[in-house]
Design an enzyme around this catalytic site. Structure first.
Site, mmCIF file in Angstrom:
data_model
loop_
_atom_site.group_PDB
_atom_site.id
_atom_site.type_symbol
_atom_site.label_atom_id
_atom_site.label_comp_id
_atom_site.label_asym_id
_atom_site.label_seq_id
_atom_site.Cartn_x
_atom_site.Cartn_y
_atom_site.Cartn_z
ATOM 1 N N TYR A 78 3.135 13.285 7.671
ATOM 2 C CA TYR A 78 4.434 13.932 7.695
ATOM 3 C C TYR A 78 4.475 15.142 6.755
ATOM 4 O O TYR A 78 3.787 15.175 5.740
ATOM 5 C CB TYR A 78 5.521 12.938 7.278
ATOM 6 C CG TYR A 78 5.492 11.663 8.082
ATOM 7 C CD1 TYR A 78 5.987 11.617 9.372
ATOM 8 C CD2 TYR A 78 4.958 10.492 7.538
ATOM 9 C CE1 TYR A 78 5.961 10.444 10.121
ATOM 10 C CE2 TYR A 78 4.919 9.317 8.280
ATOM 11 C CZ TYR A 78 5.427 9.302 9.564
ATOM 12 O OH TYR A 78 5.385 8.147 10.288
ATOM 13 N N SER A 122 0.856 4.770 2.077
ATOM 14 C CA SER A 122 0.230 5.385 3.246
ATOM 15 C C SER A 122 -0.199 6.820 2.965
ATOM 16 O O SER A 122 0.523 7.585 2.324
ATOM 17 C CB SER A 122 1.203 5.377 4.434
ATOM 18 O OG SER A 122 1.407 4.070 4.905
ATOM 19 N N HIS A 156 0.833 -1.198 0.000
ATOM 20 C CA HIS A 156 0.000 0.000 0.000
ATOM 21 C C HIS A 156 0.870 1.252 0.000
ATOM 22 O O HIS A 156 2.077 1.186 0.243
ATOM 23 C CB HIS A 156 -0.916 0.013 1.234
ATOM 24 C CG HIS A 156 -0.158 0.073 2.527
ATOM 25 N ND1 HIS A 156 0.141 -1.051 3.267
ATOM 26 C CD2 HIS A 156 0.373 1.114 3.211
ATOM 27 C CE1 HIS A 156 0.818 -0.703 4.341
ATOM 28 N NE2 HIS A 156 0.976 0.622 4.339
ATOM 29 N N ASP A 175 6.129 17.251 3.811
ATOM 30 C CA ASP A 175 6.903 16.893 2.609
ATOM 31 C C ASP A 175 7.104 15.379 2.503
ATOM 32 O O ASP A 175 8.244 14.882 2.463
ATOM 33 C CB ASP A 175 8.263 17.612 2.598
ATOM 34 C CG ASP A 175 8.120 19.117 2.674
ATOM 35 O OD1 ASP A 175 7.219 19.655 2.000
ATOM 36 O OD2 ASP A 175 8.896 19.757 3.405
ATOM 37 N N PRO A 176 6.034 14.595 2.475
ATOM 38 C CA PRO A 176 6.173 13.131 2.475
ATOM 39 C C PRO A 176 6.716 12.597 1.156
ATOM 40 O O PRO A 176 6.542 13.191 0.092
ATOM 41 C CB PRO A 176 4.735 12.650 2.701
ATOM 42 C CG PRO A 176 3.890 13.739 2.113
ATOM 43 C CD PRO A 176 4.619 15.018 2.402
ATOM 44 N N SER A 177 7.405 11.469 1.231
ATOM 45 C CA SER A 177 7.835 10.709 0.056
ATOM 46 C C SER A 177 6.976 9.448 0.015
ATOM 47 O O SER A 177 7.059 8.600 0.902
ATOM 48 C CB SER A 177 9.322 10.349 0.163
ATOM 49 O OG SER A 177 9.700 9.504 -0.899
ATOM 50 N N PHE A 178 6.139 9.330 -1.000
ATOM 51 C CA PHE A 178 5.203 8.205 -1.075
ATOM 52 C C PHE A 178 5.910 6.982 -1.649
ATOM 53 O O PHE A 178 6.683 7.077 -2.597
ATOM 54 C CB PHE A 178 4.004 8.590 -1.942
ATOM 55 C CG PHE A 178 3.262 9.781 -1.413
ATOM 56 C CD1 PHE A 178 2.425 9.677 -0.319
ATOM 57 C CD2 PHE A 178 3.420 11.021 -2.009
ATOM 58 C CE1 PHE A 178 1.748 10.773 0.179
ATOM 59 C CE2 PHE A 178 2.746 12.125 -1.529
ATOM 60 C CZ PHE A 178 1.908 12.008 -0.431
ATOM 61 N N HIS A 179 5.621 5.832 -1.080
ATOM 62 C CA HIS A 179 6.305 4.608 -1.497
ATOM 63 C C HIS A 179 5.458 3.395 -1.154
ATOM 64 O O HIS A 179 4.512 3.480 -0.367
ATOM 65 C CB HIS A 179 7.659 4.502 -0.799
ATOM 66 C CG HIS A 179 7.539 4.468 0.696
ATOM 67 N ND1 HIS A 179 7.532 5.603 1.469
ATOM 68 C CD2 HIS A 179 7.371 3.434 1.567
ATOM 69 C CE1 HIS A 179 7.377 5.285 2.734
ATOM 70 N NE2 HIS A 179 7.267 3.966 2.826
ATOM 71 N N SER A 189 5.995 -0.234 0.526
ATOM 72 C CA SER A 189 6.931 -1.059 1.290
ATOM 73 C C SER A 189 6.912 -2.489 0.758
ATOM 74 O O SER A 189 5.847 -3.055 0.509
ATOM 75 C CB SER A 189 6.555 -1.052 2.781
ATOM 76 O OG SER A 189 6.645 0.243 3.323
#
Length: 251
Positions: free
Chosen positions: A188, A126, A124, A190-194, A196
């Site tokens: 958060y 987040s 997913h 300035d999030p970095s979407f990823h 996992s």
């Protein structure tokens, strides 16, 4: 240019933490029958209660008891309290066979650097941190999410989101507004979407960073048509609260 940058990171807690408890009531039956005025009353007797009766009174807000052994040793980020439900908002990443083939290659190589890495059971992106909801907040919280997300369009994601980043920021903005309505922690800055792929207990960034991460990136870059393999439609947002799941379709 790589199609999907790989990243190694640590987390202070689990996004899919489950909390709960189960409570059963016990019934006692006093001694039956009457007694004459001149006689002493018979002492009351506690009779055994059938299991079928005990299980009629399970707490409707309860979930399975938390057991670290069932979660690979992961520790919850907040203490367990009766009626608290760990809640997380995310976009599910639906996998295909070629993605799982690539994941097997990545995990096999990553485990040469960090043997205790374990493959994720589901994937997913987040949109929130894990927060605590009281049980009676769950329905209005989910309804507020549905109202905020009703007009959003679908987009695409990779291992680290390289397209659709502005749309994910818009989604987070709406989720954050709902969090603020319920006085909960927002996402958060300035999030970095990823997405996992694997996890382990403890901070293993030193073993992964540098050569290991570059080698993993090469596996992705050399995989046949990685951009298509790692592309997916984001068709819905989900909210997991305790053992309950709610889905909000994206138009």
């Amino acid at each position: 240019m790589s199609a999907a940058p790989l990243v190694g990171y640590s987390s202070s807690g689990s996004e899919d933490e489950d909390e709960a408890e189960a409570a059963a009531g016990a019934l006692a039956r006093p001694g039956a029958g009457g007694c004459r005025r001149s006689q002493s009353p018979l002492p009351s007797q506690r009779l055994p209660v059938p299991d079928s009766v005990l299980h009629m009174f399970l707490d409707t807000e309860g979930e399975p008891e938390d057991d670290q052994e069932k979660h690979g040793g992961r520790v919850r980020t907040f203490p367990h309290e009766r009626g608290n439900w760990a809640t997380h908002v995310y976009v599910p990443y639906e996998t295909r066979e070629d993605f799982l083939d690539l994941l097997d290659m990545l995990l096999a190589h990553a485990q040469t650097c960090v043997p205790r890495l374990v493959r994720m059971e589901a994937f997913h992106v987040s949109l929130s941190q894990s927060v605590v909801l009281r049980h009676h907040w769950i329905v209005p919280f989910v309804q507020a999410l549905k109202d905020r997300l009703a007009s959003f369009q679908r987009t695409f994601v990779g291992l680290e989101v390289t397209s659709g980043h502005p749309q994910f920021l818009d989604l987070v903005s709406e989720v954050d507004r709902v969090m603020e309505e319920f006085d909960l922690t927002t996402f958060y800055q300035d999030p970095s979407f990823h997405v996992s792929l694997a996890w382990c207990v403890g901070d293993a960034r030193l073993q992964l960073e540098g050569r290991c991460l570059r080698e993993l990136q090469n596996i992705v870059d050399e995989f046949e048509d990685p951009e298509m393999v790692l592309r997916a439609h984001a068709e819905q947002v989900r909210c997991k609260s305790g053992n309950k799941f709610f889905s909000m379709p994206l138009k």
